[in-house]
Write an enzyme that holds these catalytic residues in place. Sequence first.
Site, PDB file in Angstrom:
ATOM      1  N   SER A 124       0.840  -1.197   0.000  1.00 58.26           N
ATOM      2  CA  SER A 124       0.000   0.000   0.000  1.00 58.26           C
ATOM      3  C   SER A 124       0.873   1.243   0.000  1.00 58.26           C
ATOM      4  CB  SER A 124      -0.860  -0.021   1.260  1.00 58.26           C
ATOM      5  OG  SER A 124      -1.450   1.230   1.474  1.00 58.26           O
ATOM      6  N   TYR A 149      -2.309  -1.308  10.938  1.00 59.01           N
ATOM      7  CA  TYR A 149      -2.495  -1.810   9.559  1.00 59.01           C
ATOM      8  C   TYR A 149      -1.280  -1.440   8.697  1.00 59.01           C
ATOM      9  CZ  TYR A 149      -3.974  -1.849   4.685  1.00 59.01           C
ATOM     10  OH  TYR A 149      -4.015  -2.055   3.325  1.00 59.01           O
ATOM     11  N   LYS A 153       1.899  -3.795   6.711  1.00 57.60           N
ATOM     12  CA  LYS A 153       2.343  -3.751   5.302  1.00 57.60           C
ATOM     13  C   LYS A 153       3.856  -3.570   5.241  1.00 57.60           C
ATOM     14  CE  LYS A 153      -1.590  -4.388   3.410  1.00 57.60           C
ATOM     15  NZ  LYS A 153      -1.857  -5.699   2.809  1.00 57.60           N
TER      16      LYS A 153
END
Length: 335
Positions: A124, A149, A153
């Site tokens: 992302s 989150y 990643k």
Amino acid sequence: MRILLTGGAGFIGSHTAVALANAGFEPVLFDNFSNADPDVIGPICELAKQSVPLCHGDIRDAKTVENVLRTYECEAVIHFAGLKAVGESVAKPLDYYDNNVNGTISLLEGMKAAGVKTLIFSSSSTVYGDPDQLPLTEASPLKPATNPYGRTKMMVEEILSDVTKSDDAFCAVCLRYFNPIGAHPSGLIGENPNGIPNNLLPYVARVASGQLASLKVFGNDYPTPDGTGVRDYIHVVDLAEGHVKALQWALGKTGWTAVNLGCGRGYSVLEVIRAFEKASGRAVPFTFAPRRDGDIAENYADATLAKTLFGWEAQLGIDEMCRDAWHFECQRQKD
Ligand code: NAD
Ligand code: UFG
């Protein structure tokens, strides 16, 4: 050639399954249905014009991953599976580290046992944090994430880098998505979040259709042309095609690579609202609200590397993204 898609029943996975099938691959979907409906397989097979296997399983179970890879003789994995809600990750960090980080480790163990050495990972643009300079290239500095989150990643990118250093036959491609929106133009598959949507486009679609009364625009005092947040929105069909091109490039290669997938231009929240009103012919009432915690003012990609390496470039603009999101919303309401 069969390709395993973890999280293949989800928003981006389902569109990628269709794109892979149309490019001559045989996708095999693997999903625990924590955020997907098994019935999506009907429309996927219809659009793929072939029967697509859908396996119910969890990436945190390495043995099951190994068995599926062996049974279908998969030659590569595209790894979408994971949890993705930024706010929820703050409230439930262990769920995020377990699904996204532990899940990737056991997926890699299953791949190792089955001898599969090519992995495309859903990363992302969140890894760039609040940018010092735009557009963002893959050489732009990575910033500590502001939420669990985003940290997952970053961690998975690093784990994959270590794996490629330990095994010189392994190939890992981290695709750093900007903001995927839209739906398949057929209206058969798209994004259908449970409850009140967190992301802009699904929220706007529900306001336009009258299911939600009004949109809150989070911040109108950013240092952007109209004061609202700017993002690089990318049509999910373009994104899916990016996976096909990335896979074709990765097969037979080794090492670790990170590549941006974006359109290379930013749109403000107000521009998105106007584009959606035009596409739907409906009003999208909104009010300005304070900035949302953790949001940045602006990001957009330099997508040159994807073009140079994969020969991929986004084809669809904001009008098509809104048109297809609206079409999907109308179809969804009929069902
Ligand atoms: P999604 O929730 O629609 O798809 C993820 C799929 O993974 C779901 O079908 C879910 O049921 C499945 N899943 C979750 N945990 C699993 C597990 N442990 N085992 C097996 N299946 C599991 O999300 P999406 O928008 O399609 O996103 C796909 C990937 O792309 C995610 O990794 C996400 O973090 C990443 N990503 C998404 C965006 C975005 O805005 N949509 C942006 C950047 C990155
Ligand atoms: N926004 C609003 N009102 C809303 C929702 C969003 O004004 O109700 C604004 C946000 O403030 C932001 C823009 O719309 O300026 C886009 O917000 P989204 O929530 O749609 O997307 P984000 O850029 O915050 O994040 C998304 C994904 C992340 C991913 C990131 C980069 O949710 O998972 O893109 O890929 F990491």
